[in-house]
Motif scaffolding. Structure first.
Motif, PDB file in Angstrom:
ATOM      1  N   THR A   1      50.515  -4.417   6.716  1.00  0.00           N
ATOM      2  CA  THR A   1      50.356  -3.245   5.856  1.00  0.00           C
ATOM      3  C   THR A   1      51.626  -2.398   5.797  1.00  0.00           C
ATOM      4  O   THR A   1      51.842  -1.685   4.811  1.00  0.00           O
ATOM      5  CB  THR A   1      49.206  -2.363   6.365  1.00  0.00           C
ATOM      6  OG1 THR A   1      49.436  -2.026   7.746  1.00  0.00           O
ATOM      7  CG2 THR A   1      47.890  -3.095   6.256  1.00  0.00           C
TER       8      THR A   1
ATOM      9  N   THR B   1      54.744 -11.735  -0.215  1.00  0.00           N
ATOM     10  CA  THR B   1      55.357 -10.729   0.650  1.00  0.00           C
ATOM     11  C   THR B   1      54.576 -10.689   1.957  1.00  0.00           C
ATOM     12  O   THR B   1      53.437 -11.182   2.024  1.00  0.00           O
ATOM     13  CB  THR B   1      55.344  -9.326  -0.003  1.00  0.00           C
ATOM     14  OG1 THR B   1      53.984  -8.941  -0.246  1.00  0.00           O
ATOM     15  CG2 THR B   1      56.109  -9.334  -1.314  1.00  0.00           C
TER      16      THR B   1
ATOM     17  N   LYS C   1      50.986  -9.392  -2.575  1.00  0.00           N
ATOM     18  CA  LYS C   1      50.955  -8.905  -1.203  1.00  0.00           C
ATOM     19  C   LYS C   1      50.129  -9.847  -0.337  1.00  0.00           C
ATOM     20  O   LYS C   1      49.013 -10.228  -0.679  1.00  0.00           O
ATOM     21  CB  LYS C   1      50.346  -7.502  -1.175  1.00  0.00           C
ATOM     22  CG  LYS C   1      50.195  -6.893   0.213  1.00  0.00           C
ATOM     23  CD  LYS C   1      51.544  -6.628   0.844  1.00  0.00           C
ATOM     24  CE  LYS C   1      51.388  -5.887   2.172  1.00  0.00           C
ATOM     25  NZ  LYS C   1      52.684  -5.703   2.853  1.00  0.00           N
ATOM     26  N   GLY C   2      50.684 -10.230   0.805  1.00  0.00           N
ATOM     27  CA  GLY C   2      49.981 -11.110   1.718  1.00  0.00           C
ATOM     28  C   GLY C   2      50.165 -12.579   1.429  1.00  0.00           C
ATOM     29  O   GLY C   2      49.683 -13.416   2.187  1.00  0.00           O
TER      30      GLY C   2
ATOM     31  N   LYS D   1      44.318  -5.775  -6.692  1.00  0.00           N
ATOM     32  CA  LYS D   1      45.645  -5.186  -6.885  1.00  0.00           C
ATOM     33  C   LYS D   1      46.687  -5.872  -6.014  1.00  0.00           C
ATOM     34  O   LYS D   1      47.825  -6.106  -6.444  1.00  0.00           O
ATOM     35  CB  LYS D   1      45.579  -3.684  -6.575  1.00  0.00           C
ATOM     36  CG  LYS D   1      46.887  -2.951  -6.795  1.00  0.00           C
ATOM     37  CD  LYS D   1      46.721  -1.467  -6.495  1.00  0.00           C
ATOM     38  CE  LYS D   1      48.038  -0.733  -6.692  1.00  0.00           C
ATOM     39  NZ  LYS D   1      47.878   0.717  -6.384  1.00  0.00           N
ATOM     40  N   GLU D   2      46.319  -6.221  -4.775  1.00  0.00           N
ATOM     41  CA  GLU D   2      47.252  -6.891  -3.863  1.00  0.00           C
ATOM     42  C   GLU D   2      47.499  -8.338  -4.289  1.00  0.00           C
ATOM     43  O   GLU D   2      48.603  -8.857  -4.115  1.00  0.00           O
ATOM     44  CB  GLU D   2      46.705  -6.823  -2.442  1.00  0.00           C
ATOM     45  CG  GLU D   2      46.695  -5.407  -1.873  1.00  0.00           C
ATOM     46  CD  GLU D   2      45.886  -5.293  -0.592  1.00  0.00           C
ATOM     47  OE1 GLU D   2      46.182  -4.396   0.215  1.00  0.00           O
ATOM     48  OE2 GLU D   2      44.947  -6.084  -0.408  1.00  0.00           O
TER      49      GLU D   2
ATOM     50  N   GLU E   1      57.147  -5.041   3.760  1.00  0.00           N
ATOM     51  CA  GLU E   1      57.253  -5.594   2.411  1.00  0.00           C
ATOM     52  C   GLU E   1      58.283  -6.720   2.365  1.00  0.00           C
ATOM     53  O   GLU E   1      58.814  -7.031   1.292  1.00  0.00           O
ATOM     54  CB  GLU E   1      57.642  -4.489   1.418  1.00  0.00           C
ATOM     55  CG  GLU E   1      56.617  -3.382   1.276  1.00  0.00           C
ATOM     56  CD  GLU E   1      55.314  -3.876   0.681  1.00  0.00           C
ATOM     57  OE1 GLU E   1      55.351  -4.861  -0.076  1.00  0.00           O
ATOM     58  OE2 GLU E   1      54.259  -3.275   0.970  1.00  0.00           O
TER      59      GLU E   1
ATOM     60  N   ILE F   1      45.092  -9.389   5.142  1.00  0.00           N
ATOM     61  CA  ILE F   1      46.083  -8.342   5.373  1.00  0.00           C
ATOM     62  C   ILE F   1      45.929  -7.856   6.811  1.00  0.00           C
ATOM     63  O   ILE F   1      44.807  -7.639   7.292  1.00  0.00           O
ATOM     64  CB  ILE F   1      45.891  -7.170   4.388  1.00  0.00           C
ATOM     65  CG1 ILE F   1      46.024  -7.652   2.947  1.00  0.00           C
ATOM     66  CG2 ILE F   1      46.899  -6.066   4.668  1.00  0.00           C
ATOM     67  CD1 ILE F   1      47.390  -8.192   2.593  1.00  0.00           C
TER      68      ILE F   1
ATOM     69  N   GLY G   1      52.221 -10.031   4.999  1.00  0.00           N
ATOM     70  CA  GLY G   1      50.839  -9.559   4.997  1.00  0.00           C
ATOM     71  C   GLY G   1      50.581  -8.359   5.875  1.00  0.00           C
ATOM     72  O   GLY G   1      49.440  -7.917   5.966  1.00  0.00           O
TER      73      GLY G   1
ATOM     74  N   ARG H   1      42.059  -9.322   0.943  1.00  0.00           N
ATOM     75  CA  ARG H   1      42.867  -8.687  -0.099  1.00  0.00           C
ATOM     76  C   ARG H   1      42.007  -8.246  -1.277  1.00  0.00           C
ATOM     77  O   ARG H   1      41.003  -8.879  -1.600  1.00  0.00           O
ATOM     78  CB  ARG H   1      43.947  -9.642  -0.602  1.00  0.00           C
ATOM     79  CG  ARG H   1      44.973 -10.024   0.447  1.00  0.00           C
ATOM     80  CD  ARG H   1      46.084 -10.859  -0.154  1.00  0.00           C
ATOM     81  NE  ARG H   1      45.564 -12.096  -0.738  1.00  0.00           N
ATOM     82  CZ  ARG H   1      46.266 -12.858  -1.561  1.00  0.00           C
ATOM     83  NH1 ARG H   1      47.482 -12.508  -1.931  1.00  0.00           N
ATOM     84  NH2 ARG H   1      45.745 -13.974  -2.040  1.00  0.00           N
TER      85      ARG H   1
ATOM     86  N   SER I   1      50.051  -8.219  -7.144  1.00  0.00           N
ATOM     87  CA  SER I   1      51.410  -7.926  -6.685  1.00  0.00           C
ATOM     88  C   SER I   1      51.964  -8.990  -5.744  1.00  0.00           C
ATOM     89  O   SER I   1      53.149  -8.984  -5.432  1.00  0.00           O
ATOM     90  CB  SER I   1      51.433  -6.566  -5.984  1.00  0.00           C
ATOM     91  OG  SER I   1      50.645  -6.599  -4.801  1.00  0.00           O
TER      92      SER I   1
END
Length: 255
Positions: free
Chosen positions: A123, A119, A115-116, A109-110, A126, A90, A121, A106, A113
């Motif tokens: 912060t 979606t 994230k990274g 939780k990420e 999105e 991230i 990476g 990461r 979802s």
């Protein structure tokens, strides 16, 4: 022993008769403190370390598999490190214009979802459109030592531009200085050329063209070198399909 002195149990019985449980509790605690006293409570220090402070002091971006943790604080940091997912990182790009890029691994939780990976990476982003994989030569200071590590990040087009902002600026400055130096050489040559000497004029123009070609070649080399200084996109063969991305995603979850 005097006959009018009542037994101690009888005295307690009369004092606590007809009272509720809470009242009896307070009475017993009061008598205990009065007759036996309490040890002074240990003072809570005004400054103490939380678990966050311990992680901040002992965390390492990369740890060796066979690394031993000698203290309790190091074991806490190692336990936290083992819970991180280290395939994609991230990015923190708030200070990208200063060339200060922060990276971290990461958390669970990420990963859940996406994230990274599915979606952007960054912060503060999105976005899920036109994500691109980058392999960053991340340089950081740890334990007073300069370290480097190749880290993969997934960014959208805007965040990719921020990631390579300093590299692009260095490239622009290099090209600008080369163009300025070329113009300076042309000006000097124009002043030194004589209008009456046609023989010298021809060879000088041809040599000038050769030097320009060499400078163009140097510019191309400078571009390639500048691109490789900070980061470079992963090769096309390393780009994963959607199916492979989902397989890696579930593999991370089941670790």
């Amino acid at each position: 022993m005097s006959s009018n002195k009542r037994p101690l149990s009888k005295c307690f019985e009369n004092n606590l008769r007809g009272t509720d449980a809470y009242t009896r509790h307070k009475k017993l605690i009061k008598d205990y403190v009065q007759h036996y006293g309490l040890k002074p409570q240990s003072k809570i220090p005004s400054e103490y370390k939380t678990e966050r402070d311990i992680l901040y002091e002992n965390h390492k971006f990369i740890r060796e598999d066979n690394e031993r943790s000698s203290t309790w604080e190091q074991r806490v940091a190692k336990k936290y490190y083992d819970k991180l997912f280290k395939e994609y990182a991230i990015c923190e790009l708030k200070l990208y214009k200063q060339g200060k890029i922060a990276l971290r691994w990461r958390v669970e939780k990420e990963v859940v979802s996406g994230k990274g990976q599915f979606t952007c990476g960054s912060t503060l982003c999105e976005s899920t459109d036109e994500l691109k994989s980058w392999e960053v030569n991340f340089g950081y200071m740890e334990d007073g030592e300069k370290k480097n590590e190749l880290v993969k990040v997934r960014l959208c087009l805007d965040c990719s531009h921020k990631l390579n902002y300093k590299t692009q600026m260095r490239l622009a400055e290099t090209l600008k200085s080369r163009e300025k130096g070329r113009q300076t050489k042309r000006t000097k040559r124009g002043k030194s050329c004589s209008d009456d000497d046609e023989k010298k004029k021809g060879p000088s123009s041809s040599s000038e063209n050769e030097e320009e070609e060499e400078e163009d070649g140097d510019e191309e080399k400078a571009k390639k070198q500048a691109k490789s200084v900070w980061s470079q996109p992963l090769e096309q063969k390393d780009e994963k399909s959607k199916e492979e991305e989902y397989e890696d995603y579930f593999a991370d979850l089941l670790q």
